[in-house]
Design a protein around this motif. Structure first.
Motif, PDB file in Angstrom:
ATOM      1  N   GLU A 332       0.831  -1.202   0.000  1.00 50.37           N
ATOM      2  CA  GLU A 332       0.000   0.000   0.000  1.00 50.37           C
ATOM      3  C   GLU A 332       0.871   1.260   0.000  1.00 50.37           C
ATOM      4  O   GLU A 332       0.542   2.246  -0.670  1.00 50.37           O
ATOM      5  N   TYR A 333       1.984   1.238   0.704  1.00 52.73           N
ATOM      6  CA  TYR A 333       2.885   2.390   0.761  1.00 52.73           C
ATOM      7  C   TYR A 333       3.425   2.710  -0.634  1.00 52.73           C
ATOM      8  O   TYR A 333       3.478   3.887  -1.034  1.00 52.73           O
ATOM      9  N   ILE A 334       3.815   1.683  -1.383  1.00 52.64           N
ATOM     10  CA  ILE A 334       4.309   1.884  -2.755  1.00 52.64           C
ATOM     11  C   ILE A 334       3.192   2.441  -3.628  1.00 52.64           C
ATOM     12  O   ILE A 334       3.412   3.346  -4.451  1.00 52.64           O
ATOM     13  N   LEU A 335       1.984   1.924  -3.453  1.00 59.17           N
ATOM     14  CA  LEU A 335       0.829   2.416  -4.208  1.00 59.17           C
ATOM     15  C   LEU A 335       0.603   3.903  -3.936  1.00 59.17           C
ATOM     16  O   LEU A 335       0.361   4.696  -4.863  1.00 59.17           O
ATOM     17  N   GLU A 336       0.719   4.296  -2.688  1.00 56.19           N
ATOM     18  CA  GLU A 336       0.469   5.687  -2.308  1.00 56.19           C
ATOM     19  C   GLU A 336       1.584   6.629  -2.758  1.00 56.19           C
ATOM     20  O   GLU A 336       1.367   7.845  -2.836  1.00 56.19           O
ATOM     21  N   LEU A 337       2.764   6.097  -3.069  1.00 59.35           N
ATOM     22  CA  LEU A 337       3.830   6.935  -3.617  1.00 59.35           C
ATOM     23  C   LEU A 337       3.416   7.550  -4.950  1.00 59.35           C
ATOM     24  O   LEU A 337       3.921   8.605  -5.347  1.00 59.35           O
ATOM     25  N   ASP A 338       2.494   6.882  -5.650  1.00 58.94           N
ATOM     26  CA  ASP A 338       1.991   7.398  -6.921  1.00 58.94           C
ATOM     27  C   ASP A 338       0.634   8.071  -6.775  1.00 58.94           C
ATOM     28  O   ASP A 338      -0.049   8.349  -7.772  1.00 58.94           O
ATOM     29  N   GLY A 339       0.213   8.313  -5.533  1.00 59.76           N
ATOM     30  CA  GLY A 339      -1.023   9.054  -5.323  1.00 59.76           C
ATOM     31  C   GLY A 339      -2.288   8.222  -5.361  1.00 59.76           C
ATOM     32  O   GLY A 339      -3.395   8.770  -5.398  1.00 59.76           O
ATOM     33  N   PHE A 340      -2.134   6.900  -5.354  1.00 59.48           N
ATOM     34  CA  PHE A 340      -3.299   6.013  -5.319  1.00 59.48           C
ATOM     35  C   PHE A 340      -3.481   5.466  -3.906  1.00 59.48           C
ATOM     36  O   PHE A 340      -2.527   5.404  -3.131  1.00 59.48           O
ATOM     37  N   THR A 341      -4.699   5.061  -3.590  1.00 56.22           N
ATOM     38  CA  THR A 341      -4.980   4.443  -2.298  1.00 56.22           C
ATOM     39  C   THR A 341      -5.824   3.194  -2.507  1.00 56.22           C
ATOM     40  O   THR A 341      -6.470   3.030  -3.553  1.00 56.22           O
ATOM     41  N   ALA A 342      -5.866   2.346  -1.492  1.00 54.95           N
ATOM     42  CA  ALA A 342      -6.656   1.123  -1.584  1.00 54.95           C
ATOM     43  C   ALA A 342      -8.119   1.389  -1.927  1.00 54.95           C
ATOM     44  O   ALA A 342      -8.685   0.683  -2.783  1.00 54.95           O
ATOM     45  N   PRO A 343      -8.793   2.353  -1.287  1.00 50.85           N
ATOM     46  CA  PRO A 343     -10.196   2.589  -1.652  1.00 50.85           C
ATOM     47  C   PRO A 343     -10.381   2.883  -3.147  1.00 50.85           C
ATOM     48  O   PRO A 343     -11.371   2.449  -3.751  1.00 50.85           O
ATOM     49  N   MET A 344      -9.433   3.593  -3.751  1.00 52.67           N
ATOM     50  CA  MET A 344      -9.523   3.887  -5.180  1.00 52.67           C
ATOM     51  C   MET A 344      -9.402   2.612  -6.009  1.00 52.67           C
ATOM     52  O   MET A 344     -10.131   2.411  -6.983  1.00 52.67           O
ATOM     53  N   ILE A 345      -8.483   1.732  -5.604  1.00 52.78           N
ATOM     54  CA  ILE A 345      -8.255   0.501  -6.361  1.00 52.78           C
ATOM     55  C   ILE A 345      -9.415  -0.473  -6.177  1.00 52.78           C
ATOM     56  O   ILE A 345      -9.826  -1.156  -7.126  1.00 52.78           O
ATOM     57  N   VAL A 346      -9.950  -0.542  -4.970  1.00 58.27           N
ATOM     58  CA  VAL A 346     -11.099  -1.421  -4.729  1.00 58.27           C
ATOM     59  C   VAL A 346     -12.279  -0.965  -5.585  1.00 58.27           C
ATOM     60  O   VAL A 346     -12.977  -1.784  -6.194  1.00 58.27           O
ATOM     61  N   ASP A 347     -12.485   0.324  -5.662  1.00 65.26           N
ATOM     62  CA  ASP A 347     -13.553   0.862  -6.502  1.00 65.26           C
ATOM     63  C   ASP A 347     -13.298   0.529  -7.973  1.00 65.26           C
ATOM     64  O   ASP A 347     -14.201   0.066  -8.684  1.00 65.26           O
ATOM     65  N   LEU A 348     -12.077   0.747  -8.420  1.00 69.78           N
ATOM     66  CA  LEU A 348     -11.713   0.495  -9.816  1.00 69.78           C
ATOM     67  C   LEU A 348     -11.907  -0.971 -10.193  1.00 69.78           C
ATOM     68  O   LEU A 348     -12.560  -1.297 -11.194  1.00 69.78           O
ATOM     69  N   LEU A 349     -11.340  -1.872  -9.402  1.00 66.74           N
ATOM     70  CA  LEU A 349     -11.390  -3.292  -9.740  1.00 66.74           C
ATOM     71  C   LEU A 349     -12.788  -3.879  -9.574  1.00 66.74           C
ATOM     72  O   LEU A 349     -13.146  -4.838 -10.264  1.00 66.74           O
TER      73      LEU A 349
END
Length: 499
Positions: A332-349
């Protein structure tokens, strides 16, 4: 206990690095079965200590060696299309040994098979829900009892049956952590419907398949592989030889009064590193420098966190919680380095899943299972990171993320030259999605992030301390990301009702 805890950490870390370093060395090249020797060597160092059952450790070690030696005798390599199934040949063979050794257990299985035939309404409802995407993204072969999983439906059928509890627990375990064939509930139904069968005809074939996987597991698995045009090696020879080689370990476990659920659970999960996690598909995926860097950095975070907290562990579950928690935080930390968060990815997928159902109604039952795993992992990491960032606030101090009372060391991510220089892997002036895109590749295959070799190794150590307690499936709320954030499906879970 201290000796056990240190051993758990050492064995798990060695298994992880055996995989990661082998992949790093060979990525982009041709996979050969002989490449996995480092992992086999790591497993062969596993020993029972303290109160651990030697028979349980033997199930793990013998299974890995049998799998490796049999594959080497049958093939030099395994095609990517065939590698997901290499950890599905063990449970069918072990089940059949138990059938032969214990007639009463076989009788209970036969009663369960009869009960499947009487559960037409239940099975019909569940397969229609899976076919139509009712539950949202789910894991059809989950190690927990999540909605839409095979174990969830098996548990519903078992609950009202009058057979010994230990037998119920074993039948349930056989289609969770233990993998009794590659079949996931609803697959036959969906494909039959799309071929033009009536609902009644499709349901009848679904029920026939569910009966088949318990009645004749090795024959079922071989037939499934035939239907998928498996060609890497002779799966019938594999299962026949595996059954012979594992006979002694199973009988020793029976003599040691290891719960049947554990006898069928331990041998399966640990073999997946051979021709699956270390495989052609992994070599191909990890040709990408950023994908490889993510796996390495997350592994380093896990090792640093485990080593630094070793003296704080008080029981055998603490290393497992920190191992999986630290990798969740790191990802999750690596994901957030690019400005994304888990809630965004859960929504997307989740949105993508519903489109995917419409595009591919006869999709494989397992299509989204690793997306589900990935979302659960980053959702856990997001909650832990969010708590730590709230505590840090604007203080300017170092971020301190904890899994329980154990601090996660995220320094390896900042020391990773690839991850800290995304501009080298795209148009330099606009390098804002490089790490995110690598993680989306890993969303289909997060096995070395979650991490499977680590959880398999640690769980065998835990089971060796609790040989008479069924350790699969997980009898707890999995805190599914989609259920917690988008899909309202908690009421369909079976974790509290597990037999």
């Amino acid at each position: 206990m201290r000796e056990v805890l240190e051993k758990m950490v050492d064995e798990a870390i060695e298994a992880q690095w055996a995989d990661v370093k082998t992949v790093e060395k060979n990525r982009g090249g041709e996979f050969l079965v002989d490449d996995v020797k480092a992992y086999v060597d790591a497993v062969n160092k596993m020993k029972a200590v303290g109160e651990q059952s030697e028979a349980v450790i033997r199930l793990h070690v013998d299974s890995v060696n049998s799998h490796y030696e049999i594959l080497r005798s049958l093939t030099k390599t395994v095609l990517p299309e065939d590698d997901p199934f290499v950890e599905h040949y063990q449970t069918p063979a072990i089940l059949e040994i138990l059938y032969e050794e214990d007639g009463k257990f076989r009788e209970s299985v036969e009663k369960f098979i009869e009960e499947i035939g009487r559960a037409e309404a239940l099975i019909g409802k569940e397969v229609v829900r899976r076919y139509g995407g009712f539950y949202g993204p789910t894991c059809v072969v989950d190690f927990a009892l999540v909605p839409g999983s095979t174990s969830n439906v098996v548990n519903q059928i078992l609950k009202g049956m009058d057979i010994p509890r230990e037998h119920k627990e074993t039948i349930l375990a056989a289609k969770s952590w233990a993998m009794n064939t590659s079949y996931g509930i609803g697959d036959v139904f969906a494909k039959e419907i799309e071929r033009g069968a009536t609902l009644k005809e499709a349901l009848e074939k679904e029920i026939e398949m569910l009966k088949f996987i318990y009645d004749k597991p090795t024959e079922t698995q071989a037939s499934l592989m035939d239907s998928l045009n498996h060609e890497s090696f002779d799966v019938r020879k594999y299962m026949s030889e595996y059954k012979k080689r594992m006979d002694g370990a199973v009988k020793e476990a029976l003599s040691d009064e290891v719960h049947y659920a554990n006898i069928i659970t331990v041998p399966a999960y640990c073999v997946g590193d051979i021709a699956h996690h270390i495989s052609q598909s992994t070599y191909n995926m990890c040709k990408d420098d950023v994908v490889m860097a993510v796996i390495i950095a997350v592994s380093e975070v896990m090792e640093a966190s485990l080593r630094e907290n070793l003296s704080k562990f008080e029981n055998e579950f603490h290393p497992l919680w920190l191992a999986t928690g630290s990798t969740a935080v790191a990802t999750e930390y690596i994901l957030e380095l690019d400005g994304f968060t888990a809630p965004m990815i859960v929504d997307l997928l989740t949105k993508r899943f519903h489109n995917f159902v419409q595009l591919y109604p006869s999709r494989d039952a397992a299509a989204e299972l690793h997306n589900h795993d990935f979302m659960d992992m980053i959702y856990r990491g997001w909650k832990l990171l969010d708590k730590a960032m709230r505590a840090k606030n604007g203080s300017g101090g170092k971020l301190k993320v904890k899994v329980g009372n154990f601090e996660v060391n995220l320094d390896p991510i900042h020391k990773n030259e690839v991850l800290m220089n995304p501009q080298r892997y795209t148009y330099p002036g606009c390098a804002i999605s490089v790490r995110f895109s690598a993680l989306m590749r890993l969303a289909d295959y997060p096995c070395l992030l979650t991490s499977e070799p680590v959880t398999a190794t640690m769980m065998t150590n835990v089971i060796a301390l609790h040989k008479d307690t069924p350790n699969a499936p997980a009898r707890r709320c999995k805190d599914c990301a989609t259920a917690a954030m988008i899909d309202v499906r908690h009421q369909y879970c079976q974790w509290k009702e597990a037999v």
